[in-house]
Design an enzyme around this catalytic site. Structure first.
Site, PDB file in Angstrom:
ATOM      1  N   HIS A   1       0.835  -1.213   0.000  1.00  0.00           N
ATOM      2  CA  HIS A   1       0.000   0.000   0.000  1.00  0.00           C
ATOM      3  C   HIS A   1       0.866   1.257   0.000  1.00  0.00           C
ATOM      4  O   HIS A   1       0.690   2.149  -0.848  1.00  0.00           O
ATOM      5  CB  HIS A   1      -0.904  -0.022   1.234  1.00  0.00           C
ATOM      6  CG  HIS A   1      -1.763   1.192   1.404  1.00  0.00           C
ATOM      7  ND1 HIS A   1      -3.097   1.219   1.076  1.00  0.00           N
ATOM      8  CD2 HIS A   1      -1.477   2.440   1.871  1.00  0.00           C
ATOM      9  CE1 HIS A   1      -3.592   2.417   1.325  1.00  0.00           C
ATOM     10  NE2 HIS A   1      -2.620   3.182   1.820  1.00  0.00           N
ATOM     11  N   GLU A   2       1.788   1.340   0.945  1.00  0.00           N
ATOM     12  CA  GLU A   2       2.620   2.537   1.051  1.00  0.00           C
ATOM     13  C   GLU A   2       3.547   2.679  -0.164  1.00  0.00           C
ATOM     14  O   GLU A   2       3.839   3.798  -0.603  1.00  0.00           O
ATOM     15  CB  GLU A   2       3.429   2.520   2.345  1.00  0.00           C
ATOM     16  CG  GLU A   2       2.596   2.482   3.625  1.00  0.00           C
ATOM     17  CD  GLU A   2       1.593   3.626   3.751  1.00  0.00           C
ATOM     18  OE1 GLU A   2       1.797   4.686   3.118  1.00  0.00           O
ATOM     19  OE2 GLU A   2       0.595   3.455   4.475  1.00  0.00           O
TER      20      GLU A   2
ATOM     21  N   HIS B   1       1.767   4.582  -2.826  1.00  0.00           N
ATOM     22  CA  HIS B   1       1.886   6.033  -2.642  1.00  0.00           C
ATOM     23  C   HIS B   1       3.248   6.523  -3.131  1.00  0.00           C
ATOM     24  O   HIS B   1       3.359   7.536  -3.836  1.00  0.00           O
ATOM     25  CB  HIS B   1       1.762   6.387  -1.155  1.00  0.00           C
ATOM     26  CG  HIS B   1       0.379   6.413  -0.615  1.00  0.00           C
ATOM     27  ND1 HIS B   1      -0.617   7.204  -1.134  1.00  0.00           N
ATOM     28  CD2 HIS B   1      -0.180   5.746   0.431  1.00  0.00           C
ATOM     29  CE1 HIS B   1      -1.734   7.033  -0.426  1.00  0.00           C
ATOM     30  NE2 HIS B   1      -1.489   6.154   0.526  1.00  0.00           N
TER      31      HIS B   1
ATOM     32  N   GLU C   1      -4.806   7.838  -2.882  1.00  0.00           N
ATOM     33  CA  GLU C   1      -5.277   6.571  -2.333  1.00  0.00           C
ATOM     34  C   GLU C   1      -5.618   5.575  -3.432  1.00  0.00           C
ATOM     35  O   GLU C   1      -5.532   4.356  -3.229  1.00  0.00           O
ATOM     36  CB  GLU C   1      -6.487   6.801  -1.420  1.00  0.00           C
ATOM     37  CG  GLU C   1      -6.164   7.523  -0.125  1.00  0.00           C
ATOM     38  CD  GLU C   1      -5.125   6.801   0.713  1.00  0.00           C
ATOM     39  OE1 GLU C   1      -5.071   5.550   0.660  1.00  0.00           O
ATOM     40  OE2 GLU C   1      -4.358   7.480   1.424  1.00  0.00           O
TER      41      GLU C   1
END
Length: 502
Positions: free
Chosen positions: A266-267, A270, A296
């Site tokens: 997830h990170e 980003h 997101e």
């Protein structure tokens, strides 16, 4: 063409603003990772001073005169495309900042820095009472600032628009009503089906091994290892610090490896966005991601559409078998896929499965709306949290640490941010058929462990534009149609109906 001196002044102003943002980012990252707790007051003072300098530089009489001059040049067609875009974005920020007195901006930064330090202690101690006064102070400041920015609008709508341009509570109500109509009955039906047995999920994996796994996963996503760093924190986040410097974090539970796996993916989503913005935008107001929803969309695209896809189980399992053969050596791809997609309501948002995740966002959205209308204050939040958690997730909240203290966002004043998480998931779902229409086979890329085709599409359609395009324009250009939550609802319905044989 516009006076070259004016354009150079604009570039210098942007660089001065970036410098202060960069320094504040370093302080924020340091405070979340390595800095000693007793240094919090000093960091708050420094953050306040930098925020005040940023605000003063942006709103000074000379900066306002410069923007006004360049707007005339832009109207006359005298600016090149990039400079005109920088001007548009900076002028909007200046217009909103001018409404906020410099002392208010400095006090705000100091307040949120102090609040974040108190939140860390309160979460560990299950002590809502110590943190609650900061929520009331933050809300009072947000309402004052919203009235300064646009006194004709609902204060909450002002902040929803700040995080996702063009969105307000009416638009989010429509979005959540549509998602709710799909997710709530689907969760109910899934709850009637047996869950897969997956004892490997709780195998103990030391932090050092988990960090090695994390670094391999960031390589698969495509993160440049020489332009990023990974650290451990209480609440994972990413900070796009500067060109060549993106910081990502994770939280490691030694008996829950997949938590770290999907947190890191997830990170990394980003971070890879920040790493692939057009280099020409460096040190300008365009040199960061677009809206929170778009950001997101990238993190949740990699976490869920890639990371939790059936096709990705081969590459993922290869990494897990390499580092934890005793737990994952005999696990099949199908077993891992079922385990990675268990749909089961739980208390912690960041640990939520893909299906129940938007219900966690609805809990926060409903509470935020009540706080801004005055129907509730900070002291009411624990009870409201318990009430909405029972309504949406069917769970009882045993304590505030696992309830209203679990997220860091409110300590930083980020009211209006949470809805963008759910919106980002929906944006990402709409991108998949758009990729297919452009000849990108997402499943094939995932199965091969080579995401280059996916990255190329995202770089061209989303990443390279930085903050130069807002969400509606990005979605329209990337997907060939305006945003439509139907793609997201259909995606969830199809995936989890197949997983649970509905």
């Amino acid at each position: 063409m516009a006076n070259n001196s004016s354009v150079q002044q604009l570039k210098r102003l942007e660089r001065d603003l970036w410098l202060r943002t960069y320094l504040m980012g370093i302080l924020e990252f340091d405070g979340e990772t390595k800095a000693p707790p007793k240094g919090a007051p000093a960091r708050a003072e420094a953050m306040g001073a930098l925020a005040g300098e940023y605000h003063e530089a942006l709103t000074s009489a000379s900066a306002q005169e410069l923007i006004a001059q360049l707007k005339e040049a832009a109207a006359a067609g005298e600016l090149d495309e990039q400079t005109a875009t920088e001007l548009r974005v900076l002028a909007r920020e200046q217009r909103e900042a001018v409404a906020i007195p410099t002392e208010e901006a400095a006090a705000w930064s100091k307040l949120t820095s102090e609040a974040n330090a108190v939140w860390h202690k309160a979460k560990l101690a299950n002590d809502w009472e110590s943190f609650a006064p900061y929520i009331d102070r933050i809300l009072a400041a947000l309402k004052r600032q919203a009235a300064c920015i646009d006194s004709t609008r609902d204060p909450y709508d002002v902040w929803l628009d700040q995080y996702e341009r063009g969105m307000d509570s009416a638009a989010y109500d429509r979005f959540f009503d549509q998602v709710k109509a799909t997710v709530v009955p689907l969760v109910h039906e899934v709850g009637k089906r047996p869950q897969p047995e997956a004892p490997f999920l709780t195998a103990r994996v030391p932090e050092s091994v988990q960090l090695a796994i994390a670094r391999e996963l960031t390589d698969i996503v495509g993160l440049d290892p020489e332009a990023s760093v990974l650290d451990c924190v209480e609440h994972p986040f990413t900070n796009g610090m500067a060109p060549g410097d993106v910081r990502i974090t994770t939280h490691i539970y030694e008996n829950n490896l997949l938590s770290n796996v999907f947190s890191v993916i997830h990170e990394a989503g980003h971070a890879i966005y920040e790493q692939n913005i057009d280099p020409a935008y460096a040190y300008t107001c365009l040199g960061t991601g677009s809206t929170m929803g778009i950001h997101e969309s990238q993190s949740r695209f990699f976490e869920n559409i890639v990371g939790r896809s059936r096709a990705f189980m081969g590459p993922l399992l290869a990494v897990l078998r390499k580092h934890v053969p005793e737990a994952y050596g005999s696990v099949s791809e199908d077993q891992l896929y079922r385990a990675a997609n268990i749909a089961l309501p739980q208390l912690i948002r960041t640990e939520a499965d893909e299906l129940t995740y938007p219900l966690h966002i609805m809990v926060r959205y409903d509470i935020e709306r009540m706080l801004f209308t005055g129907e509730a204050t900070a002291r009411d939040i624990p009870e409201l949290w318990a009430q909405f958690t029972r309504t949406y997730l069917g769970l009882d909240v045993p304590n505030d640490t696992d309830g209203c203290l679990q997220d860091t966002h409110w300590s930083g004043g980020s009211f209006g941010y949470f809805p963008s998480y759910a919106l980002g998931s929906a944006y990402g779902a709409q991108m998949v058929p758009a990729m297919a229409a452009d000849g990108v086979d997402v499943d094939a890329a995932c199965a091969a462990g080579d995401l280059a085709p996916v990255r190329t599409w995202l770089r061209d359609k989303i990443w390279r534009w930085g903050a130069g395009k807002d969400a509606p324009e990005l979605i329209l250009n990337a997907c060939g149609a305006p945003f439509d939550a139907t793609f997201y609802c259909d995606y969830l319905q199809k995936k989890f109906s197949e997983l649970y044989g509905l």
